[in-house]
Enzyme design. Structure first.
Site, short mmCIF file in Angstrom:
data_model
loop_
_atom_site.label_atom_id
_atom_site.label_comp_id
_atom_site.label_asym_id
_atom_site.label_seq_id
_atom_site.Cartn_x
_atom_site.Cartn_y
_atom_site.Cartn_z
N ARG A 101 6.01 1.03 -3.54
CA ARG A 101 6.01 0.10 -2.42
C ARG A 101 6.61 -1.23 -2.85
O ARG A 101 6.37 -1.70 -3.99
CB ARG A 101 4.59 -0.14 -1.91
CG ARG A 101 4.57 -1.07 -0.69
CD ARG A 101 3.17 -1.38 -0.20
NE ARG A 101 3.24 -2.33 0.91
CZ ARG A 101 2.19 -2.89 1.48
NH1 ARG A 101 0.97 -2.61 1.06
NH2 ARG A 101 2.36 -3.75 2.48
N HIS A 102 7.37 -1.85 -1.97
CA HIS A 102 7.97 -3.15 -2.30
C HIS A 102 6.88 -4.19 -2.54
O HIS A 102 5.73 -4.06 -2.08
CB HIS A 102 8.93 -3.60 -1.21
CG HIS A 102 8.29 -3.95 0.10
ND1 HIS A 102 7.56 -5.11 0.29
CD2 HIS A 102 8.28 -3.30 1.29
CE1 HIS A 102 7.13 -5.16 1.54
NE2 HIS A 102 7.54 -4.07 2.17
N GLU A 153 11.28 1.42 6.82
CA GLU A 153 9.98 1.23 7.45
C GLU A 153 10.02 1.68 8.91
O GLU A 153 11.08 1.73 9.54
CB GLU A 153 9.57 -0.26 7.37
CG GLU A 153 8.17 -0.57 7.89
CD GLU A 153 7.05 0.21 7.21
OE1 GLU A 153 7.02 1.45 7.36
OE2 GLU A 153 6.20 -0.43 6.56
N TYR A 200 9.21 -0.91 14.47
CA TYR A 200 8.11 -1.38 15.30
C TYR A 200 8.55 -1.86 16.68
O TYR A 200 7.71 -2.18 17.52
CB TYR A 200 7.36 -2.51 14.57
CG TYR A 200 6.75 -2.06 13.27
CD1 TYR A 200 5.85 -1.01 13.22
CD2 TYR A 200 7.08 -2.70 12.07
CE1 TYR A 200 5.29 -0.60 12.02
CE2 TYR A 200 6.53 -2.29 10.86
CZ TYR A 200 5.64 -1.24 10.84
OH TYR A 200 5.08 -0.84 9.65
N ARG A 245 2.92 5.85 3.49
CA ARG A 245 1.70 6.56 3.88
C ARG A 245 2.02 7.68 4.87
O ARG A 245 1.42 8.76 4.81
CB ARG A 245 0.68 5.58 4.47
CG ARG A 245 0.00 4.73 3.38
CD ARG A 245 -0.96 3.74 3.98
NE ARG A 245 -0.26 2.57 4.49
CZ ARG A 245 -0.71 1.79 5.46
NH1 ARG A 245 -1.86 2.08 6.07
NH2 ARG A 245 -0.03 0.72 5.84
N ARG A 299 14.12 -6.38 0.93
CA ARG A 299 12.92 -6.44 0.07
C ARG A 299 12.76 -5.20 -0.79
O ARG A 299 12.23 -5.28 -1.91
CB ARG A 299 11.67 -6.67 0.93
CG ARG A 299 11.44 -5.63 2.03
CD ARG A 299 10.42 -6.15 3.03
NE ARG A 299 10.09 -5.21 4.11
CZ ARG A 299 10.82 -5.06 5.21
NH1 ARG A 299 11.91 -5.76 5.39
NH2 ARG A 299 10.43 -4.20 6.15
N TYR A 302 3.51 -6.92 11.15
CA TYR A 302 4.32 -5.71 11.05
C TYR A 302 5.77 -6.09 10.78
O TYR A 302 6.39 -6.85 11.54
CB TYR A 302 4.24 -4.91 12.35
CG TYR A 302 3.06 -3.96 12.40
CD1 TYR A 302 3.03 -2.84 11.57
CD2 TYR A 302 1.99 -4.18 13.27
CE1 TYR A 302 1.96 -1.96 11.61
CE2 TYR A 302 0.91 -3.30 13.31
CZ TYR A 302 0.91 -2.19 12.48
OH TYR A 302 -0.15 -1.32 12.52
N THR A 303 6.31 -5.55 9.69
CA THR A 303 7.67 -5.90 9.26
C THR A 303 8.50 -4.64 9.18
O THR A 303 8.35 -3.83 8.26
CB THR A 303 7.66 -6.59 7.88
OG1 THR A 303 6.59 -7.51 7.81
CG2 THR A 303 8.98 -7.28 7.63
N GLY A 304 9.39 -4.46 10.14
CA GLY A 304 10.26 -3.30 10.14
C GLY A 304 11.67 -3.70 9.73
O GLY A 304 12.03 -3.71 8.56
#
Length: 232
Positions: free
Chosen positions: A15-16, A101, A104, A183, A72, A27-29
């Site tokens: 994971r970053h 990701e 969102y 996940r 990222r 929430y960061t997409g």
């Protein structure tokens, strides 16, 4: 049959590190954010302890690396491997939206509480709270779309690893990506639907490990703990 050892192919989930939105639960997409100084420290600390010749993630054993194209995650890849090259004959590092990701959509930059309030104001979720695993995101991805792209990547990984379940060739794989999508990847690896309850946590800069039980490609599993390689 004993539990698996390092001869069975593994998939490492990286994971970053921390970003400003990681810290405050947004929430960061698709939003492009840099790692914070602490995020860089998280990744480099992981690298010092776990990445390198003879360590848990040994570049000599890596067959493929897939990296989300977000800034990222690319920064995380660079700090994770640093001067330790993961390139070797037949090894490629690929940027792919398949491990980006979750999109969102309208919920980009919002917290869970803000999303749930907005949806209820719009007449949704009057009897049951919003759950991304079940409901997806307005203007973004549904669980079905996420599952499709992850299944596509899992198929590629199995194609690489299946011929070498006996450990005759090192074909470990690394995914450098994001908290929620990793996940989701675990659920699909285990052949669960995305709405299957499976509480999981993966800290920024952390490493997760997937593999196969009994050296059998048809028995995907995950490690709840793994002994580190000997330093001697």
């Amino acid at each position: 049959m004993s539990d698996l050892d390092a001869t069975t192919p593994r998939v490492f989930l990286a994971r970053h590190g921390e970003t400003e939105w990681t810290k405050n639960g947004r929430y960061t997409g698709i939003t492009e954010l840099d790692l914070t100084p602490e995020g860089i420290n998280q990744v480099t600390s992981t690298a010092v302890q776990l990445v390198g010749r003879g360590r848990l993630i040994d570049p000599a054993r890596i067959a493929r690396v897939w990296v989300s194209p977000r800034r990222r995650t690319q920064q995380t890849f660079q700090h994770l491997f640093g001067a330790t090259s993961c390139d070797r004959e037949g090894n490629t590092v690929t940027l792919t939206e398949d491990i980006a990701e979750w999109d969102y959509g309208d919920y980009e930059g919002l917290r869970v509480s803000e999303i749930r309030s907005r949806r209820k104001e719009n007449g949704l979720d009057q009897e049951m709270e919003w759950d991304i695993w079940r409901d997806g995101c307005e203007g973004g991805e549904s669980p079905q779309l996420v599952a499709e792209r992850l299944d596509r990547l899992i198929w590629q990984i199995r194609e690489i690893q299946e011929p070498y379940m006996d450990g005759s060739k090192a074909v470990d794989v690394v995914l450098v990506a994001h908290g929620l999508i990793l996940r989701a990847f675990v659920k699909r690896w285990l052949r669960y639907s995305l709405d299957t309850p499976l509480p999981m946590m993966l800290s920024p800069g952390a490493i997760g490990i997937l593999s196969y039980r009994n050296h059998d490609v048809d028995e995907p599993g995950f490690f709840i703990g793994m002994a580190l390689p000997s330093t001697e």
